[in-house]
Design a protein around this motif. Structure first.
Motif, mmCIF file in Angstrom:
data_model
loop_
_atom_site.group_PDB
_atom_site.id
_atom_site.type_symbol
_atom_site.label_atom_id
_atom_site.label_comp_id
_atom_site.label_asym_id
_atom_site.label_seq_id
_atom_site.Cartn_x
_atom_site.Cartn_y
_atom_site.Cartn_z
ATOM 1 N N PRO A 3 -2.814 -66.461 -31.086
ATOM 2 C CA PRO A 3 -1.903 -65.944 -30.053
ATOM 3 C C PRO A 3 -1.290 -64.599 -30.453
ATOM 4 O O PRO A 3 -1.139 -63.714 -29.602
ATOM 5 N N PHE A 6 -3.871 -62.017 -29.923
ATOM 6 C CA PHE A 6 -4.066 -61.781 -28.491
ATOM 7 C C PHE A 6 -2.975 -60.862 -27.939
ATOM 8 O O PHE A 6 -3.222 -59.983 -27.116
ATOM 9 N N GLU A 7 -1.743 -61.091 -28.434
ATOM 10 C CA GLU A 7 -0.636 -60.253 -27.997
ATOM 11 C C GLU A 7 -0.857 -58.794 -28.410
ATOM 12 O O GLU A 7 -0.545 -57.864 -27.662
ATOM 13 N N TYR A 10 -3.341 -57.316 -26.090
ATOM 14 C CA TYR A 10 -2.644 -56.959 -24.849
ATOM 15 C C TYR A 10 -1.986 -55.586 -24.994
ATOM 16 O O TYR A 10 -2.128 -54.705 -24.145
ATOM 17 N N GLU A 11 -1.276 -55.409 -26.104
ATOM 18 C CA GLU A 11 -0.545 -54.146 -26.283
ATOM 19 C C GLU A 11 -1.493 -52.966 -26.483
ATOM 20 O O GLU A 11 -1.251 -51.871 -25.976
ATOM 21 N N ARG B 378 9.785 -56.406 -26.424
ATOM 22 C CA ARG B 378 8.574 -56.962 -25.799
ATOM 23 C C ARG B 378 8.903 -57.638 -24.478
ATOM 24 O O ARG B 378 8.204 -57.453 -23.483
ATOM 25 N N ARG B 381 9.608 -54.991 -21.900
ATOM 26 C CA ARG B 381 8.412 -54.318 -21.400
ATOM 27 C C ARG B 381 7.639 -55.224 -20.455
ATOM 28 O O ARG B 381 6.998 -54.753 -19.520
ATOM 29 N N PHE B 382 7.720 -56.539 -20.694
ATOM 30 C CA PHE B 382 7.038 -57.466 -19.796
ATOM 31 C C PHE B 382 7.775 -57.545 -18.452
ATOM 32 O O PHE B 382 7.151 -57.585 -17.392
ATOM 33 N N CYS B 406 -4.068 -68.275 -22.840
ATOM 34 C CA CYS B 406 -3.886 -67.025 -23.584
ATOM 35 C C CYS B 406 -2.923 -66.111 -22.836
ATOM 36 O O CYS B 406 -2.049 -65.483 -23.448
ATOM 37 N N ALA B 407 -3.032 -66.064 -21.509
ATOM 38 C CA ALA B 407 -2.157 -65.207 -20.712
ATOM 39 C C ALA B 407 -0.802 -65.863 -20.491
ATOM 40 O O ALA B 407 0.228 -65.193 -20.475
ATOM 41 N N ARG B 409 0.933 -67.733 -22.436
ATOM 42 C CA ARG B 409 1.827 -67.591 -23.606
ATOM 43 C C ARG B 409 2.590 -66.271 -23.591
ATOM 44 O O ARG B 409 3.662 -66.161 -24.169
ATOM 45 N N LEU B 410 2.033 -65.267 -22.947
ATOM 46 C CA LEU B 410 2.706 -63.963 -22.912
ATOM 47 C C LEU B 410 3.979 -63.991 -22.077
ATOM 48 O O LEU B 410 4.782 -63.068 -22.131
ATOM 49 N N ARG B 414 11.068 -65.526 -25.225
ATOM 50 C CA ARG B 414 11.534 -65.305 -26.603
ATOM 51 C C ARG B 414 13.055 -65.360 -26.684
ATOM 52 O O ARG B 414 13.713 -64.382 -27.021
#
Lengths: 63, 550
Positions: A3, A6-7, A10-11, B378, B381-382, B406-407, B409-410, B414
């Motif tokens: 993960p 993956f992040e 993304y960046e 982060r 920015r999201f 995978c997506a 989790r973004l 936090r």
């Protein structure tokens, strides 16, 4: 890919899109997809990703 | 642009009016205070309460005569409640605040992410509580008044500040006249527009984000549970985002992002706000009537001072750093500043600090700020992608989130976690970390593990240092006497808490088979061992008091 990796992917993709700029955006993304197709273990993996990426998007207006 | 109500008029909250009393200095009393605190917000009050807990009096100056006229935080993280517990005020908060654990993020109309903050039967406190800042301040004011050690001076505004011979010389404007006040130490807890910071010519450095939010409090009856709701590209705010939180007294916090082409003046007109809120309430499916309570404009910043200590002046909270709201770190990191600063300043004033103790405040708390910047940056920015590339990737991730882990989790917002002081000069690193199976590493906050039906680990935290000894690591009689001696040599109280090994609590502390944790007054672990060696405990204590150079 973890993960956290993956992040980072993304960046980096976001940064690359900004570096390429709007004019070449589509060409860049298509080149990226072709290179990632080559990195796929087989055609099935790429076909599954193609289907998933298309899912939910409205089909192009009829020919 | 007239507001429907003044800043301290409310549909539901009666603002206390604190009496502005004449300062003793006006009668010619030329006293020197050990600690002056500028700002009676949550951070200044938490610093005053922490000092009082260690027996140190303080004088607190605030230009206003009530609470909650500045920022309007609403989320109190578990680790902040643990700080309140040490100050003896947690019960008051728990009686009013709304606890929560979960959240939902929506993309267009579809729920795509479920937030579940770690929680379970072995936790004393919920991961998060919602409570309006004016209640937070009111409860802390009442607790400060009850100590008899906090001289709260309402309506007293800092005008000029100069530093001379390591003393803070303040000129204060009060309703009864101007006066001079001298203090050995000054805590600047006077918020984002800190007068102390301006007087010392210091500047915050960092980044500003483009995204703008209108934040609105609305009174509305609804049975919807307390959780965090985030909406991306919703029908009521196409192309932008909305956040919704429930507060006590039927108050709802609605934050909606302005699109890039929206004019701020127009957006803050009452007519426009009513139209936007009406659309959002309809989207939420609420049918009860609603009323506007308060609104403001918010922009995200990641800004901080280069150093949090300037001679006798120590900066805390928004005076030291501005952080984005996403992840609820503003109030919570400010309270952690005060908890860190409070015990160190108390030791300093009492002549028990080593030469490096106060200087450890910057690496510990500025380190925490930089960590917040990384995490909240982060999230920011999201929420508000600052470039076309970021926006494209964010929108792609949102549209994939429903079907792809995978997506999804973004979308983790936090939420605020306590920072570990692992790299602090006060922390003694492990000799051999393989002796521990997880648990708080040196520098981390002690887990508040359940011991039995009614008690938790932090209930046993002493006012100064505490040695938690599990299982066969508990010291025998001879070692106990020797531990008392090393504590006396260090100039501090050392409480010893002996606990069984092989319990869930021991496992959470990483010492299921036995072990020892040395814990600071602010509940951060400063050293741990498999077996207690008195000389090592003594050395770690000396180090935690700033007697070893960084």
């Amino acid at each position: 890919m973890t993960p956290a990796e993956f992040e980072q992917a993304y960046e980096r993709l976001a940064a690359a899109l900004d570096a390429v700029g709007e004019t070449d955006e589509t060409l860049f993304l298509t080149r990226l997809a072709l290179l990632l197709a080559d990195a796929c273990p087989d055609l099935d993996a790429f076909a599954a990703a193609l289907d998933a990426a298309q899912a939910g998007l409205a089909p192009a207006a009829g020919e | 642009m007239p507001r429907p109500r003044g800043q301290t008029q409310s549909l539901y909250y009666e603002y206390p009016r604190y009496v502005s009393a004449p300062a003793p200095e006006l009668g010619g009393e030329a006293s020197r205070h050990a600690v002056a605190i500028v700002g009676a917000g949550p951070v200044g009050l938490c610093a005053a309460l922490t000092l009082a807990r260690h027996g140190v009096p303080s004088v607190v100056l605030d230009a206003k005569t009530s609470v909650g006229e500045g920022s309007r935080a609403i989320c109190i993280a578990r680790h902040s409640v643990e700080i309140f517990q040490q100050l003896g005020v947690a019960g008051r908060f728990l009686g009013k605040a709304l606890p929560w654990t979960d959240g939902t993020s929506y993309y267009r109309e579809q729920p795509v992410y479920r937030l579940r903050m770690p929680h379970g039967p072995d936790e004393r406190y919920y991961p998060m509580y919602n409570l309006q800042q004016q209640y937070i301040e009111q409860y802390l004011v009442e607790a400060a008044q009850a100590t008899g050690l906090v001289d709260l001076r309402w309506g007293h505004a800092l005008d000029t500040l100069r530093l001379a011979d390591d003393t803070a010389m303040l000129e204060v404007e009060s309703p009864q006249g101007r006066y001079h006040l001298r203090a050995s130490y000054l805590v600047a807890a006077d918020g984002a527009h800190s007068r102390v910071r301006h007087q010392l010519g210091l500047k915050l450095a960092g980044a500003a984000y483009e995204g703008r939010y209108v934040i609105v409090d609305v009174q509305m009856r609804s049975s919807y549970p307390t959780e965090r709701r985030a909406f991306f590209d919703p029908v009521a705010n196409r192309g932008a985002t909305i956040l919704v939180h429930k507060q006590p007294d039927d108050i709802w916090r609605i934050d909606y992002q302005l699109r890039d082409d929206e004019d701020e003046q127009e957006a803050l007109s009452e007519r426009e706000i009513r139209a936007r809120v009406g659309a959002i309430v309809a989207m939420l499916g609420e049918r009860a009537p609603w009323q506007l309570e308060w609104w403001s404009l918010y922009k995200a910043y990641t800004l901080c001072l280069d150093g949090y200590r300037h001679g006798p002046v120590l900066f805390a909270g928004d005076a030291a750093h501005l952080v984005p709201i996403f992840g609820v770190r503003g109030l919570n990191s400010g309270l952690a500043d005060a908890a860190d600063l409070g015990w160190k300043l108390a030791m300093q004033v009492q002549g028990r600090a080593g030469p490096h103790l106060l200087d450890s405040y910057t690496p510990e708390r500025r380190g925490a700020t930089l960590d917040v910047f990384a995490q909240a940056g982060r999230s920011t920015r999201f929420m508000t992608p600052p470039s076309r590339g970021e926006r494209l990737v964010r929108d792609a991730a949102l549209s994939l989130a429903a079907g792809h882990d995978c997506a999804r989790r973004l979308l983790d917002p936090r939420q605020s976690q306590p920072y570990s002081y692992a790299a602090s000069p006060l922390t003694t690193p492990d000799d051999d970390c393989s002796l521990f199976a997880g648990g708080p590493t040196p520098g981390a906050a002690l887990a508040n593990a359940r011991l039995d039906d009614d008690t938790f680990l932090l209930d046993g935290l002493g006012r100064e240092f505490t040695l938690f000894a599990f299982g066969d690591a508990a010291p025998g009689d001879a070692d106990r006497a020797a531990l008392a001696t090393v504590a006396r040599d260090a100039g501090v109280d050392l409480e010893l808490r002996c606990l069984a090994a092989g319990t869930p609590a021991a496992a959470r502390c990483g010492v299921a088979e036995g072990g020892v944790l040395l814990v600071r007054p602010d509940r951060h672990v400063c050293a741990r061992w498999r077996h207690a060696d008195v000389a090592r405990v003594g050395a770690a204590l000396q180090r935690a008091l700033g007697r070893s150079p960084a």
